[in-house]
Motif scaffolding. Structure first.
Motif, PDB file in Angstrom:
ATOM      1  N   PHE A  14       0.928  -1.345   0.043  1.00  0.00           N
ATOM      2  CA  PHE A  14       0.224  -0.142  -0.016  1.00  0.00           C
ATOM      3  C   PHE A  14       0.773   1.119  -0.135  1.00  0.00           C
ATOM      4  CE2 PHE A  14      -2.015   3.082   2.513  1.00  0.00           C
ATOM      5  CZ  PHE A  14      -3.144   3.641   1.513  1.00  0.00           C
ATOM      6  N   THR A  15       2.094   1.048   0.808  1.00  0.00           N
ATOM      7  CA  THR A  15       2.782   2.249   1.047  1.00  0.00           C
ATOM      8  C   THR A  15       3.486   2.439  -0.490  1.00  0.00           C
ATOM      9  OG1 THR A  15       3.456   1.782   3.398  1.00  0.00           O
ATOM     10  CG2 THR A  15       4.967   3.363   2.153  1.00  0.00           C
ATOM     11  N   LEU A  16       3.943   1.588  -1.439  1.00  0.00           N
ATOM     12  CA  LEU A  16       4.682   1.860  -2.430  1.00  0.00           C
ATOM     13  C   LEU A  16       3.600   2.264  -3.613  1.00  0.00           C
ATOM     14  CD1 LEU A  16       6.586  -1.407  -2.617  1.00  0.00           C
ATOM     15  CD2 LEU A  16       7.639   0.891  -2.194  1.00  0.00           C
ATOM     16  N   PHE A  17       2.458   1.720  -3.301  1.00  0.00           N
ATOM     17  CA  PHE A  17       1.419   2.251  -4.426  1.00  0.00           C
ATOM     18  C   PHE A  17       1.082   3.627  -3.882  1.00  0.00           C
ATOM     19  CE2 PHE A  17      -3.163   2.975  -5.377  1.00  0.00           C
ATOM     20  CZ  PHE A  17      -3.262   2.691  -6.575  1.00  0.00           C
ATOM     21  N   ALA A  18       0.875   3.876  -2.837  1.00  0.00           N
ATOM     22  CA  ALA A  18       0.347   5.385  -2.107  1.00  0.00           C
ATOM     23  C   ALA A  18       1.395   6.631  -2.714  1.00  0.00           C
ATOM     24  CB  ALA A  18       0.173   5.177  -0.747  1.00  0.00           C
ATOM     25  N   LYS A  19       2.526   6.026  -3.375  1.00  0.00           N
ATOM     26  CA  LYS A  19       3.530   6.995  -3.771  1.00  0.00           C
ATOM     27  C   LYS A  19       2.974   7.741  -4.704  1.00  0.00           C
ATOM     28  CE  LYS A  19       7.950   5.289  -1.997  1.00  0.00           C
ATOM     29  NZ  LYS A  19       9.423   4.923  -2.275  1.00  0.00           N
ATOM     30  N   VAL A  20       1.905   7.456  -5.667  1.00  0.00           N
ATOM     31  CA  VAL A  20       1.524   8.176  -6.713  1.00  0.00           C
ATOM     32  C   VAL A  20      -0.189   8.223  -6.173  1.00  0.00           C
ATOM     33  CG1 VAL A  20       0.585   8.102  -8.963  1.00  0.00           C
ATOM     34  CG2 VAL A  20       2.940   7.096  -8.568  1.00  0.00           C
ATOM     35  N   ASN A  21      -0.391   9.664  -6.117  1.00  0.00           N
ATOM     36  CA  ASN A  21      -1.913  10.059  -5.948  1.00  0.00           C
ATOM     37  C   ASN A  21      -2.545   9.827  -6.971  1.00  0.00           C
ATOM     38  OD1 ASN A  21      -4.236  11.412  -5.092  1.00  0.00           O
ATOM     39  ND2 ASN A  21      -2.998  12.795  -3.689  1.00  0.00           N
ATOM     40  N   PRO A  22      -3.688   8.972  -6.710  1.00  0.00           N
ATOM     41  CA  PRO A  22      -4.635   8.815  -8.036  1.00  0.00           C
ATOM     42  C   PRO A  22      -5.458   9.956  -8.603  1.00  0.00           C
ATOM     43  CG  PRO A  22      -5.469   7.630  -6.132  1.00  0.00           C
ATOM     44  CD  PRO A  22      -4.174   7.954  -5.875  1.00  0.00           C
ATOM     45  N   HIS A  23      -5.729  11.045  -7.528  1.00  0.00           N
ATOM     46  CA  HIS A  23      -6.417  12.036  -7.747  1.00  0.00           C
ATOM     47  C   HIS A  23      -5.728  13.082  -8.731  1.00  0.00           C
ATOM     48  CE1 HIS A  23      -9.834  11.021  -5.335  1.00  0.00           C
ATOM     49  NE2 HIS A  23      -8.753  10.634  -4.378  1.00  0.00           N
ATOM     50  N   GLU A  24      -4.090  13.059  -8.379  1.00  0.00           N
ATOM     51  CA  GLU A  24      -3.395  13.931  -8.999  1.00  0.00           C
ATOM     52  C   GLU A  24      -3.128  13.416 -10.825  1.00  0.00           C
ATOM     53  OE1 GLU A  24       0.193  14.151  -7.197  1.00  0.00           O
ATOM     54  OE2 GLU A  24      -0.545  15.422  -5.693  1.00  0.00           O
ATOM     55  N   VAL A  25      -3.223  11.989 -10.654  1.00  0.00           N
ATOM     56  CA  VAL A  25      -3.250  11.366 -12.115  1.00  0.00           C
ATOM     57  C   VAL A  25      -4.210  11.704 -12.860  1.00  0.00           C
ATOM     58  CG1 VAL A  25      -3.123   9.267 -13.169  1.00  0.00           C
ATOM     59  CG2 VAL A  25      -1.557   9.615 -11.146  1.00  0.00           C
ATOM     60  N   GLU A  26      -5.470  11.660 -12.261  1.00  0.00           N
ATOM     61  CA  GLU A  26      -6.874  12.025 -13.023  1.00  0.00           C
ATOM     62  C   GLU A  26      -6.793  13.376 -13.364  1.00  0.00           C
ATOM     63  OE1 GLU A  26     -10.003  10.717 -14.936  1.00  0.00           O
ATOM     64  OE2 GLU A  26      -8.646   9.502 -13.740  1.00  0.00           O
ATOM     65  N   ALA A  27      -6.377  14.282 -12.614  1.00  0.00           N
ATOM     66  CA  ALA A  27      -6.405  15.577 -12.958  1.00  0.00           C
ATOM     67  C   ALA A  27      -5.325  15.904 -14.015  1.00  0.00           C
ATOM     68  CB  ALA A  27      -5.798  16.529 -11.661  1.00  0.00           C
ATOM     69  N   PHE A  28      -4.071  15.149 -13.891  1.00  0.00           N
ATOM     70  CA  PHE A  28      -3.215  15.368 -15.279  1.00  0.00           C
ATOM     71  C   PHE A  28      -3.918  14.952 -16.665  1.00  0.00           C
ATOM     72  CE2 PHE A  28      -0.749  12.731 -17.974  1.00  0.00           C
ATOM     73  CZ  PHE A  28       0.407  13.853 -18.168  1.00  0.00           C
ATOM     74  N   ILE A  29      -4.526  13.815 -16.409  1.00  0.00           N
ATOM     75  CA  ILE A  29      -5.396  13.246 -17.719  1.00  0.00           C
ATOM     76  C   ILE A  29      -6.197  14.407 -18.334  1.00  0.00           C
ATOM     77  CG2 ILE A  29      -7.028  11.508 -18.325  1.00  0.00           C
ATOM     78  CD1 ILE A  29      -5.421   9.613 -16.336  1.00  0.00           C
ATOM     79  N   THR A  30      -7.078  14.745 -17.414  1.00  0.00           N
ATOM     80  CA  THR A  30      -8.080  15.939 -17.646  1.00  0.00           C
ATOM     81  C   THR A  30      -7.199  17.070 -18.545  1.00  0.00           C
ATOM     82  OG1 THR A  30      -9.431  15.441 -16.284  1.00  0.00           O
ATOM     83  CG2 THR A  30      -9.815  17.394 -17.191  1.00  0.00           C
ATOM     84  N   LYS A  31      -6.393  17.657 -17.846  1.00  0.00           N
ATOM     85  CA  LYS A  31      -5.482  18.859 -18.279  1.00  0.00           C
ATOM     86  C   LYS A  31      -5.074  18.376 -19.591  1.00  0.00           C
ATOM     87  CE  LYS A  31      -2.156  22.024 -16.816  1.00  0.00           C
ATOM     88  NZ  LYS A  31      -1.301  22.416 -15.757  1.00  0.00           N
TER      89      LYS A  31
END
Length: 317
Positions: A14-31
């Motif tokens: 979970f710690t390793l996965f949590a290094k990338v915030n999925p909300h930030e990724v989704e915001a990046f995709i939209t932008k």
């Protein structure tokens, strides 16, 4: 005990996965979809293949230019093998190099030396998936996340335009690609389609790479027949060393910056770095990088001239 081990493994995952915030990724995709007029679902599909790489973060925190002195850095690039292969690269691509040099006014040895320093003339282009590198740095390298997020966006645009394969393209740990190690934004801004075939291939086409390196330097203001550096004496005053942009003036009125590099543990050597020194530094913002390119170019030029003279002598006999 077994339950504790299982809990530890789950927590670690979970710690390793949590290094990338999925909300930030989704915001990046939209932008990115809006900015580059791309399909958001396609960006999302490709990002699902991206993997976070801790080794990339580690490498970013220890670049050679920051941990080595000049006498340690120089031998990495100024070697007999790199000089000889530079001569061979010049000979194998002579027509393209001379045509590009005439058009751009950038000397052939400088073009060859940059490709030599960056990738050993295309032999060592990097083994990291560019997607993984940019994904990791965009979402888990806070001090430069804005920069790498933009580069990731440019990478998706390059892929959409057919210049790279987003899933297979490999490069450096910072996401630089091809013979000349262009970041995606530089790829889009300065890369040249030498053959005019509609595809700019810096990963596998040396001709596109040669033209692109020359174009990069020309667009950053390379001055024809002007010096890069000149030897200098030890400064009498406490002049600040190793600034990239020229800010001093010599007796001829030329602007320069003063470079001081350790030639061993106890000694320093000094150079004046002129406008073309600064132009090369736009490629890599390191005074040691510029000196390595310049000195490699000088050695390649000398060996190339010697090889040509030898060939001409043999032909006359």
């Amino acid at each position: 005990m077994r339950n504790l081990v299982l809990l530890y493994i789950l927590t670690l995952s979970f710690t390793l996965f949590a290094k990338v915030n999925p909300h930030e990724v989704e915001a990046f995709i939209t932008k990115t979809a809006e900015q580059h007029q791309l399909d958001a679902d396609e960006i999302r599909r490709i990002l699902n293949h991206a993997e976070h790489q801790q080794s990339i973060i580690d490498a970013m925190n220890k670049p050679a230019e920051k941990v080595l002195e000049w006498y340690q850095y120089r031998p990495i690039f100024i070697t007999d093998k790199r000089i000889q292969e530079g001569v061979e690269f010049w000979q194998n691509n002579a027509d393209v190099l001379h045509k590009v040099s005439n058009q751009s006014q950038v000397p052939v040895p400088i073009i060859v030396a940059i490709i030599g320093v960056e990738t050993f003339y295309g032999r060592i282009k990097g083994n990291h998936k560019v997607l993984d590198a940019l994904y990791t740095l965009a979402f888990d390298y806070p001090k430069r996340s804005v920069f790498f997020s933009k580069e990731l966006g440019h990478f998706f645009k390059l892929a959409a335009d057919g210049h790279v394969d987003a899933l297979t393209a490999k490069g450096s740990y910072a996401g630089a690609m091809g013979y000349g190690q262009f970041m995606p934004s530089s790829y889009r801004s300065y890369a040249v389609d030498y053959e005019s075939d509609g595809v700019i291939d810096l990963l596998d086409n040396p001709h596109d790479a040669i033209a692109s390196v020359a174009n990069y330097l020309a667009r950053h203001g390379w001055q024809k027949d002007q010096p890069v550096v000149a030897k200098a004496s030890k400064p009498k005053s406490k002049t600040k060393l190793n600034q990239l942009k020229p800010h001093l003036k010599d007796k001829k009125g030329r602007e320069y910056t003063l470079i001081g590099l350790k030639t061993d543990e106890d000694n320093m050597a000094y150079w004046q770095g002129f406008h073309n020194f600064y132009v090369i530094s736009r490629y890599n913002h390191s005074h040691m990088y510029v000196m390595a390119v310049y000195q490699l170019a000088e050695r390649i030029q000398s060996e190339y001239n010697a090889a040509n003279a030898s060939t001409q002598n043999e032909a006359q006999q």
